[in-house]
Motif scaffolding. Structure first.
Motif, PDB file in Angstrom:
ATOM      1  N   PHE A  88       0.682  -1.241  -0.023  1.00  0.00           N
ATOM      2  CA  PHE A  88      -0.105  -0.123  -0.070  1.00  0.00           C
ATOM      3  C   PHE A  88       0.810   1.132   0.028  1.00  0.00           C
ATOM      4  N   ARG A  89       2.160   1.097  -0.576  1.00  0.00           N
ATOM      5  CA  ARG A  89       2.853   2.492  -0.770  1.00  0.00           C
ATOM      6  C   ARG A  89       2.834   2.745  -2.195  1.00  0.00           C
ATOM      7  N   ASP A  90       2.905   4.349  -2.100  1.00  0.00           N
ATOM      8  CA  ASP A  90       2.965   4.804  -3.475  1.00  0.00           C
ATOM      9  C   ASP A  90       4.015   4.755  -4.432  1.00  0.00           C
ATOM     10  N   GLU A  91       5.288   4.461  -3.759  1.00  0.00           N
ATOM     11  CA  GLU A  91       6.442   4.174  -4.443  1.00  0.00           C
ATOM     12  C   GLU A  91       7.133   3.577  -3.587  1.00  0.00           C
ATOM     13  N   ALA A  92       8.472   2.931  -4.194  1.00  0.00           N
ATOM     14  CA  ALA A  92       9.615   2.265  -3.530  1.00  0.00           C
ATOM     15  C   ALA A  92      10.115   3.086  -2.473  1.00  0.00           C
ATOM     16  N   ARG A  93      10.448   2.273  -1.248  1.00  0.00           N
ATOM     17  CA  ARG A  93      11.164   2.766  -0.277  1.00  0.00           C
ATOM     18  C   ARG A  93      12.600   2.845  -0.867  1.00  0.00           C
ATOM     19  N   SER A  94      13.466   3.893  -0.271  1.00  0.00           N
ATOM     20  CA  SER A  94      14.820   4.264  -0.511  1.00  0.00           C
ATOM     21  C   SER A  94      15.684   2.982   0.176  1.00  0.00           C
ATOM     22  N   LEU A  95      16.442   2.451  -0.534  1.00  0.00           N
ATOM     23  CA  LEU A  95      17.188   1.180  -0.148  1.00  0.00           C
ATOM     24  C   LEU A  95      18.269   1.651   0.961  1.00  0.00           C
ATOM     25  N   MET A  96      18.436   1.147   2.050  1.00  0.00           N
ATOM     26  CA  MET A  96      19.196   1.537   3.193  1.00  0.00           C
ATOM     27  C   MET A  96      20.599   0.849   3.196  1.00  0.00           C
ATOM     28  N   SER A 151       0.056 -15.379 -10.629  1.00  0.00           N
ATOM     29  CA  SER A 151      -1.379 -15.056 -10.624  1.00  0.00           C
ATOM     30  C   SER A 151      -2.225 -14.648  -9.451  1.00  0.00           C
ATOM     31  N   ARG A 152      -1.898 -15.588  -8.253  1.00  0.00           N
ATOM     32  CA  ARG A 152      -2.271 -15.251  -6.963  1.00  0.00           C
ATOM     33  C   ARG A 152      -2.022 -14.092  -6.320  1.00  0.00           C
ATOM     34  N   MET A 153      -0.451 -13.913  -6.368  1.00  0.00           N
ATOM     35  CA  MET A 153       0.244 -12.541  -5.888  1.00  0.00           C
ATOM     36  C   MET A 153      -0.245 -11.471  -6.591  1.00  0.00           C
ATOM     37  N   LEU A 154      -0.414 -11.444  -7.855  1.00  0.00           N
ATOM     38  CA  LEU A 154      -0.960 -10.295  -8.438  1.00  0.00           C
ATOM     39  C   LEU A 154      -2.191  -9.806  -8.014  1.00  0.00           C
ATOM     40  N   SER A 155      -3.074 -10.666  -7.351  1.00  0.00           N
ATOM     41  CA  SER A 155      -4.611 -10.363  -7.015  1.00  0.00           C
ATOM     42  C   SER A 155      -4.693  -9.760  -5.618  1.00  0.00           C
ATOM     43  N   PHE A 156      -3.458  -9.595  -4.774  1.00  0.00           N
ATOM     44  CA  PHE A 156      -3.510  -9.052  -3.721  1.00  0.00           C
ATOM     45  C   PHE A 156      -3.818  -7.576  -3.797  1.00  0.00           C
ATOM     46  N   GLU A 157      -4.482  -6.948  -2.958  1.00  0.00           N
ATOM     47  CA  GLU A 157      -5.053  -5.681  -3.071  1.00  0.00           C
ATOM     48  C   GLU A 157      -3.749  -4.675  -3.152  1.00  0.00           C
ATOM     49  N   SER A 158      -3.118  -4.956  -2.130  1.00  0.00           N
ATOM     50  CA  SER A 158      -1.793  -4.006  -2.003  1.00  0.00           C
ATOM     51  C   SER A 158      -1.052  -4.047  -3.245  1.00  0.00           C
ATOM     52  N   VAL A 159      -0.753  -5.184  -3.915  1.00  0.00           N
ATOM     53  CA  VAL A 159      -0.246  -5.516  -5.319  1.00  0.00           C
ATOM     54  C   VAL A 159      -0.954  -4.752  -6.481  1.00  0.00           C
ATOM     55  N   LYS A 160      -2.075  -4.872  -6.512  1.00  0.00           N
ATOM     56  CA  LYS A 160      -2.944  -4.222  -7.700  1.00  0.00           C
ATOM     57  C   LYS A 160      -2.847  -2.840  -7.481  1.00  0.00           C
ATOM     58  N   GLN A 161      -3.004  -2.351  -6.299  1.00  0.00           N
ATOM     59  CA  GLN A 161      -2.930  -0.795  -6.272  1.00  0.00           C
ATOM     60  C   GLN A 161      -1.648  -0.306  -6.617  1.00  0.00           C
ATOM     61  N   ARG A 162      -0.594  -0.867  -6.292  1.00  0.00           N
ATOM     62  CA  ARG A 162       1.005  -0.369  -6.694  1.00  0.00           C
ATOM     63  C   ARG A 162       1.023  -0.539  -8.369  1.00  0.00           C
ATOM     64  N   LEU A 163       0.473  -1.619  -8.987  1.00  0.00           N
ATOM     65  CA  LEU A 163       0.809  -1.930 -10.257  1.00  0.00           C
ATOM     66  C   LEU A 163      -0.046  -0.640 -11.139  1.00  0.00           C
ATOM     67  N   GLU A 164      -1.272  -0.286 -10.360  1.00  0.00           N
ATOM     68  CA  GLU A 164      -1.854   0.810 -11.083  1.00  0.00           C
ATOM     69  C   GLU A 164      -1.326   2.040 -11.092  1.00  0.00           C
ATOM     70  N   ARG A 165      -0.503   2.375 -10.265  1.00  0.00           N
ATOM     71  CA  ARG A 165       0.392   3.621 -10.398  1.00  0.00           C
ATOM     72  C   ARG A 165       1.459   3.760 -11.117  1.00  0.00           C
ATOM     73  N   GLU A 166       1.932   5.125 -11.319  1.00  0.00           N
ATOM     74  CA  GLU A 166       2.801   5.253 -12.178  1.00  0.00           C
ATOM     75  C   GLU A 166       4.184   4.625 -12.217  1.00  0.00           C
ATOM     76  N   GLN A 167       4.543   4.422 -10.875  1.00  0.00           N
ATOM     77  CA  GLN A 167       5.747   3.851 -10.414  1.00  0.00           C
ATOM     78  C   GLN A 167       5.863   2.375 -10.824  1.00  0.00           C
ATOM     79  N   GLY A 168       4.825   1.810 -10.677  1.00  0.00           N
ATOM     80  CA  GLY A 168       4.810   0.407 -10.751  1.00  0.00           C
ATOM     81  C   GLY A 168       5.253  -0.454  -9.385  1.00  0.00           C
ATOM     82  N   LEU A 169       5.629  -1.655  -9.760  1.00  0.00           N
ATOM     83  CA  LEU A 169       6.294  -2.364  -8.688  1.00  0.00           C
ATOM     84  C   LEU A 169       7.401  -3.234  -9.009  1.00  0.00           C
ATOM     85  N   THR A 170       8.734  -3.140  -8.325  1.00  0.00           N
ATOM     86  CA  THR A 170       9.895  -3.476  -8.735  1.00  0.00           C
ATOM     87  C   THR A 170      10.030  -4.945  -8.614  1.00  0.00           C
TER      88      THR A 170
END
Length: 416
Positions: A88-96, A151-170
């Protein structure tokens, strides 16, 4: 939240306090907890060197487990921190860097030690780097990767929301759920953990761990989530005008922590007393039902009890006494958080907006100007009307002066 009449003391009290949002199987878990102690865990990634009030619900769940004789595990994510939870994050966290992770882990251990008793032999502090850092990627794919359906992992709401955003999911972040599932199975194998708890945003990750252990070990594990806590006005719990409400006194003075709880909205008092204090549920409900001037007394009780859990009873009572002195008696000499500034700053005079920025009551000069224009700044309990008001040594009393940012923060300036 379930309407089932739960019988195990832990689940029954968690239910009464409004701390349960969702569970994979209420009745089966309830039955197991009635038979005897179980082992359960919650994970905390070291994204900072302190936990904050937004983590309080999870911490209180572990405290409640310990109270009822179960075996809680606080899992700190020295390994998963190298990826970062994308839920449920809008973008990736900065790597530490490894150095930052090590520093933050020490802060997490200190934070958790303020709330939990790791000396009773029943509560454990575990770092998932102990096993994740040793994994071979090929071995992980063969052992765990084959058990996951993309396909099941892609069905998780937290993943779907991120994929719909501009940055996507790495792809890096996509692996987080797999590693969290691996953690659950590993804690089951090492310590017999059968329950993972977490915030409602962790549901997909928790279910993945349950499925993995069932497929590879034939184990029956459980998941339980807590509700997302917001204030009556819709604000996310754990945030203030000055940012996150940290639990370590090095990041937020005890008095400011107490004051955060004192400023709770009237409509939230009963709910927050049940969630964030150890007071009996009936007493929380009684206090939450107070009205008029009496509700302020309930707010003070909430602030003192929540602060006592985090910082100890003595520190909480001192903070309450300081508040009485500052607000009810108008004293400027109470034990407020102090900032020491050089006398040279006042020799020729310093503009009010600059002083507030120097004292960290505002993040910048511009923010300080806006604070003053809005009537939220005080000098020795007097509202500052001009952002350019010059403050000199003549404004000091015994080498000190008090600055206030509304009712949110108060600092005693000591000049040397």
């Amino acid at each position: 939240m379930t309407d089932i009449a739960l019988k195990s003391p832990f689940l029954r009290e968690a239910q009464a306090r409004g701390m349960i949002f969702q569970c994979t199987d209420y009745e089966a878990l309830d039955a197991l907890m009635q038979e005897g102690p179980i082992t359960a865990y919650i994970g905390f990634d070291p994204t900072a060197d302190s936990l904050h009030v937004g983590n309080a619900m999870s911490i209180m769940m572990l405290r409640l487990l310990q109270k009822h004789g179960h075996h809680p595990i606080a899992l700190i994510g020295g390994g998963t921190a190298k990826i970062g939870d994308p839920s449920f994050r809008d973008e990736a966290r900065s790597l530490m860097s490894n150095e930052t992770i090590t520093h933050n882990l020490a802060g997490l251990r200190a934070s958790l030690g303020q709330f939990l008793d790791f000396d009773d032999g029943q509560c454990r502090l575990v770092n998932n780097a102990d096993w994740l850092d040793k994994l071979s990627y090929i071995s992980l794919l063969q052992d765990v990767g084959v058990q996951f359906s993309v396909s099941r992992m892609l069905s998780f709401e937290s993943v779907k929301q991120r994929l719909e955003r501009e940055q996507g999911l790495t792809f890096l972040e996509f692996n987080y759920s797999i590693l969290q599932a691996f953690d659950f199975r590993e804690l089951y194998r090492r310590h017999g953990a059968i329950l993972q708890m977490g915030g409602s945003d962790q549901w997909g990750n928790i279910v993945s761990g349950i499925d993995l252990a069932r497929r590879t070990d034939g184990a029956r594990l459980f998941g339980l989530t807590t509700p997302l806590v917001t204030t009556s006005s819709g604000a996310k719990m754990g945030k203030s005008a000055n940012g996150a409400v940290w639990v370590r006194k090095e990041r937020r003075p005890v008095f400011d922590y107490w004051q955060f709880w004192r400023n709770t909205e009237d409509a939230d008092i009963g709910r927050f007393l049940k969630m964030f204090t150890d007071l009996p549920v009936e007493e929380c409900e009684r206090l939450g039902a107070l009205e008029g001037a009496e509700i302020n007394e309930a707010k003070k009780i909430l602030a003192t009890e929540a602060t006592a859990i985090c910082h100890g009873r003595a520190a909480a009572e001192e903070a309450a006494a300081t508040a009485r002195t500052v607000f009810e008696q108008g004293s400027t000499q109470a034990a407020l958080p102090e900032v020491t500034l050089p006398a040279s700053l006042f020799a020729e005079g310093v503009p009010a907006f600059k002083l507030f920025a120097e004292a960290s009551l505002a993040a910048s000069g511009g923010e300080a100007r806006r604070l003053i224009r809005g009537g939220g700044a005080r000098l020795n309990d007097v509202v500052i009307k001009d952002e350019n008001q010059i403050i000199t040594s003549a404004d000091l009393t015994d080498g000190t002066l008090k600055l206030s940012s509304g009712k949110k923060k108060h600092i005693l300036i000591r000049v040397e």
